[in-house]
Design an enzyme around this catalytic site. Structure first.
Site, mmCIF file in Angstrom:
data_model
loop_
_atom_site.group_PDB
_atom_site.id
_atom_site.type_symbol
_atom_site.label_atom_id
_atom_site.label_comp_id
_atom_site.label_asym_id
_atom_site.label_seq_id
_atom_site.Cartn_x
_atom_site.Cartn_y
_atom_site.Cartn_z
ATOM 1 N N CYS A 280 0.800 -1.244 0.000
ATOM 2 C CA CYS A 280 0.000 0.000 0.000
ATOM 3 C C CYS A 280 0.831 1.293 0.000
ATOM 4 O O CYS A 280 0.577 2.173 -0.837
ATOM 5 C CB CYS A 280 -0.987 0.043 1.156
ATOM 6 S SG CYS A 280 -1.385 -1.492 1.935
ATOM 7 N N ARG A 309 6.412 -11.566 5.405
ATOM 8 C CA ARG A 309 5.887 -11.377 6.759
ATOM 9 C C ARG A 309 6.451 -12.450 7.663
ATOM 10 O O ARG A 309 6.475 -13.624 7.290
ATOM 11 C CB ARG A 309 4.354 -11.437 6.755
ATOM 12 C CG ARG A 309 3.788 -10.287 5.961
ATOM 13 C CD ARG A 309 2.298 -10.216 6.011
ATOM 14 N NE ARG A 309 1.836 -9.167 5.096
ATOM 15 C CZ ARG A 309 0.575 -8.989 4.740
ATOM 16 N NH1 ARG A 309 -0.348 -9.788 5.214
ATOM 17 N NH2 ARG A 309 0.253 -8.026 3.918
ATOM 18 N N GLN A 327 0.971 -11.071 -3.571
ATOM 19 C CA GLN A 327 -0.427 -10.660 -3.533
ATOM 20 C C GLN A 327 -0.843 -10.146 -4.900
ATOM 21 O O GLN A 327 -0.068 -9.448 -5.547
ATOM 22 C CB GLN A 327 -0.616 -9.513 -2.542
ATOM 23 C CG GLN A 327 -0.399 -9.885 -1.097
ATOM 24 C CD GLN A 327 -0.604 -8.678 -0.198
ATOM 25 O OE1 GLN A 327 0.031 -7.657 -0.393
ATOM 26 N NE2 GLN A 327 -1.497 -8.799 0.755
ATOM 27 N N ASP A 329 -2.412 -7.592 -5.693
ATOM 28 C CA ASP A 329 -2.834 -6.414 -4.947
ATOM 29 C C ASP A 329 -3.262 -5.286 -5.876
ATOM 30 O O ASP A 329 -2.778 -5.190 -7.006
ATOM 31 C CB ASP A 329 -1.636 -5.929 -4.113
ATOM 32 C CG ASP A 329 -2.065 -5.297 -2.812
ATOM 33 O OD1 ASP A 329 -3.281 -5.168 -2.586
ATOM 34 O OD2 ASP A 329 -1.181 -4.931 -2.017
ATOM 35 N N HIS A 331 -4.776 -0.939 -5.387
ATOM 36 C CA HIS A 331 -5.316 0.136 -4.569
ATOM 37 C C HIS A 331 -6.054 1.105 -5.471
ATOM 38 O O HIS A 331 -5.510 1.538 -6.486
ATOM 39 C CB HIS A 331 -4.200 0.822 -3.790
ATOM 40 C CG HIS A 331 -3.582 -0.109 -2.800
ATOM 41 N ND1 HIS A 331 -2.456 -0.842 -3.076
ATOM 42 C CD2 HIS A 331 -3.995 -0.482 -1.556
ATOM 43 C CE1 HIS A 331 -2.182 -1.617 -2.031
ATOM 44 N NE2 HIS A 331 -3.088 -1.432 -1.101
ATOM 45 N N LYS A 414 -14.443 -3.927 6.093
ATOM 46 C CA LYS A 414 -14.035 -4.743 4.952
ATOM 47 C C LYS A 414 -15.076 -5.778 4.604
ATOM 48 O O LYS A 414 -15.971 -6.067 5.395
ATOM 49 C CB LYS A 414 -12.705 -5.430 5.246
ATOM 50 C CG LYS A 414 -12.758 -6.398 6.405
ATOM 51 C CD LYS A 414 -11.456 -7.171 6.497
ATOM 52 C CE LYS A 414 -11.522 -8.196 7.606
ATOM 53 N NZ LYS A 414 -10.580 -9.263 7.488
ATOM 54 N N HIS A 460 -8.540 -1.121 -0.779
ATOM 55 C CA HIS A 460 -7.516 -2.161 -0.931
ATOM 56 C C HIS A 460 -8.246 -3.429 -1.355
ATOM 57 O O HIS A 460 -9.294 -3.747 -0.781
ATOM 58 C CB HIS A 460 -6.827 -2.510 0.397
ATOM 59 C CG HIS A 460 -6.276 -1.359 1.168
ATOM 60 N ND1 HIS A 460 -4.925 -1.248 1.423
ATOM 61 C CD2 HIS A 460 -6.867 -0.318 1.781
ATOM 62 C CE1 HIS A 460 -4.721 -0.166 2.172
ATOM 63 N NE2 HIS A 460 -5.875 0.418 2.405
HETATM 64 ZN ZN LIG Z 1 -3.227 -2.279 0.753
#
Ligand SMILES: [Zn+2]
Ligand SMILES: [Zn+2]
Length: 581
Positions: A280, A309, A327, A329, A331, A414, A460
């Protein structure tokens, strides 16, 4: 809106089954100390301190038999409110100090203290429960594990006894059957057998190595989603694997996410870098790199971003929980008036992806704020706006959803897609989050129609969650027999003898003329045909095409389909048409 599991009859039933087990344990092991015994996703457990005694499989059977006796007694389950003083006295009478006293002390002053009793057994408990022990008929104890008191390694190791309970015998049997099936489908075993992925101790725990077939699967999935995202107006970006600590100080992750980060790296200039735990803040910097006008929004930045992680080694689980993963991912930076539409667009994409993957059984869970918890950031007004946007998105899209208070991220509510796989197991995938906090922290802006600066909202989202987890799930869901479009090798051509390899190449080229991306292999090994067939069957390839003298002569291929078995000789062109449409 549907009833959440926590509010369901099944949940109460499993909680009562945990009490029934605890009662039976105390009858058989009078010195045992009970700690906590909650219902969980597919059953229940109770953590028990058995002192020096070690529980065996045979003990499980004895406990289960005792549970049946107590169930047959059909003891009423009675709720009682008691004073704090009486609660201590009860715990002492049941010889359940010190754990239960600690739990009692956790209950804030002024809150109601309740016990649930059945026969001679009584337990400090919030409930709810079913009416009597006779209602608990379809249960089974499953296994024993170790667990630390309060999950803290510094505390005493307890024995966790797992069991499950259902409302009908049929459901219980189906579940037990699926448990057996799940062992056979374990993605760690299949991953090795199918050449998908592996782990090596010298590479490091939780760091997967992708083998060629797995890498192909990964690329096929990524390409599919990248194509779809291009159609839906996303812009690809790429960001580095490490970043300066200042970035994470600004984002706040350094406080909220620190225990999941790998140790920091200090370079010779004295700068501290962090192995990227999330994408992010990088995407935010890209958004911030220019002055944005309201006309440009929404800005949708997408990246297959690899993050690291630091998961506890005890929590690593094949591909389902790893330390390095990628991910899918993205945004989205949106204006307030775009939030609802953009949110629906993201949910639509997530559902589209699940359907394409053959994961058609899902429900929607909306994680909202727990009004009694102080951890959340942002104004109540923004929270209400975001929660309302998510709920109206679900209503507009006719999605059945349940609210789960306390399941929100600390920066916003979420939506999770809860998928059920072929074995009826639930997986939390496809999270979509609304965020007012990071735009605030990074002072994000756009110039509105009124010429004034305004704050965008961030969404996200990651439909797969991660490639690792999704491929772990798909491997188990399909038991390694991936659908044709996903299969790492889609077609294997098996020449019977060396003199048929030229024809095998012609067959392959005929497919490639239609689609050069088809993943086809010619098995040129010197094994006998029978052996070749067995070996390719193990790889769960959708089609095997056997070619011999007759096929060369007649322009055919002898088809063995993974699902339908031996289909005999088929004219090549007709077969190609039947596969590719
Ligand atoms: Zn994010
Ligand atoms: Zn209880």
């Amino acid at each position: 809106m549907s009833v959440s599991y926590e509010q369901s009859r099944l949940y109460a039933l499993r909680h009562s089954a945990a009490h029934l087990m605890a009662q039976s344990i105390l009858q058989l092991f009078p010195d045992a100390k009970l700690t906590i015994g909650p219902p969980i996703e597919n059953g229940f457990y109770y953590d028990v301190d058995f002192g020096e005694q070690k529980l065996t499989e045979a003990d499980l059977e004895r406990i289960e038999a005792k549970m049946r006796e107590n169930a047959e007694r059909d003891l009423p389950i009675v709720r009682e409110e008691v004073s704090r003083q009486d609660a201590v006295a009860r715990i002492e009478r049941m010889h359940q100090t010190p754990y239960k006293v600690e739990l009692l002390n956790d209950i804030p002053e002024g809150e109601t203290i309740t016990f649930y009793s059945q026969g001679e057994f009584s337990d400090l408990c919030r409930g709810p429960h079913v009416e009597s022990t006779g209602k608990i008929s379809h249960f089974k104890l499953l296994n024993i594990a170790g667990a630390y008191w309060r999950g803290d390694v510094k505390n005493r190791m307890l024995t966790r006894v797992y069991g499950t309970a259902f409302e009908t015998q049929e459901e219980l049997e189906r579940y037990l059957h699926n448990l057996e099936e799940a062992k056979k489908r374990d993605h760690r075993t299949l991953g090795r057998e199918l050449g998908l992925f592996m782990f090596s101790p010298i590479v490091g725990q939780g760091l997967p190595l992708w083998l060629p077939n797995g890498a192909l699967l990964r690329e096929t999935l990524s390409e599919f989603l990248k194509d779809e995202q291009m159609k839906r107006g996303y812009s690809p970006v790429v960001t580095p694997n490490i970043g300066n600590i200042a970035l994470y100080e600004k984002s706040g992750h350094i406080i909220t996410f620190k225990e999941k980060m790998f140790p920091f790296m200090v370079d010779e200039d004295g700068d501290t870098h962090i192995l990227k735990p999330m994408n992010c803040p990088f995407h935010i910097e890209i958004y911030r790199s220019e002055l944005r006008s309201y006309r440009e929004l929404p800005v949708r930045l997408a990246e297959f971003g690899t993050v690291y992680r630091y998961e506890q080694s005890g929590e690593l689980a094949g591909m389902l929980r790893v330390r390095g993963f990628t991910q899918d991912d993205a945004h989205l930076f949106v204006r307030p008036d775009q939030l609802l539409d953009e949110f629906m667009g993201v949910v639509d994409l997530t559902i589209f992806v699940c359907r394409k993957l053959g994961l058609n059984d899902y429900r929607v869970r909306i994680g909202t704020k727990d009004p009694n918890d102080q951890k959340y950031v942002g104004s109540d007004e923004n929270w209400a706006l975001a929660e309302n946007a998510i709920v109206s998105a679900c209503q507009t899209m006719n999605l059945d959803y349940e609210l789960s208070p306390g399941d929100a991220a600390f920066y916003g509510p979420k939506l999770d897609l809860m998928l059920r796989d072929a074995l009826g197991r639930t997986w939390q995938m496809g999270t979509v989050q609304v965020d007012y906090s990071l735009p605030e922290r990074f002072d994000l802006e756009y110039v509105g129609e009124d010429g004034q600066k305004h704050r965008p909202i961030m969404i996200h989202r990651a439909p797969f969650g991660s490639l690792e987890r999704m491929i772990g799930l798909l491997t188990e869901h399909y038991a390694g027999a991936f659908p044709f479009w996903l299969a790492p090798v889609q077609i294997a051509i098996l020449p019977i003898a060396d003199r048929h390899t030229d024809y095998a190449a012609k067959v392959r080229d005929a497919f490639w003329k239609r689609d050069r991306k088809l993943r086809i292999k010619i098995d040129e090994s010197s094994e006998r045909l029978g052996k070749k067939i067995v070996m390719n069957q193990k790889l769960k390839i959708p089609f095997m095409l056997i070619v011999g003298d007759k096929d060369v002569e007649n322009g055919t291929v002898s088809v063995r389909s993974r699902e339908e078995g031996d289909l005999g000789p088929k004219p090549l062109e007709a077969f190609i048409a039947s596969v590719l449409g």
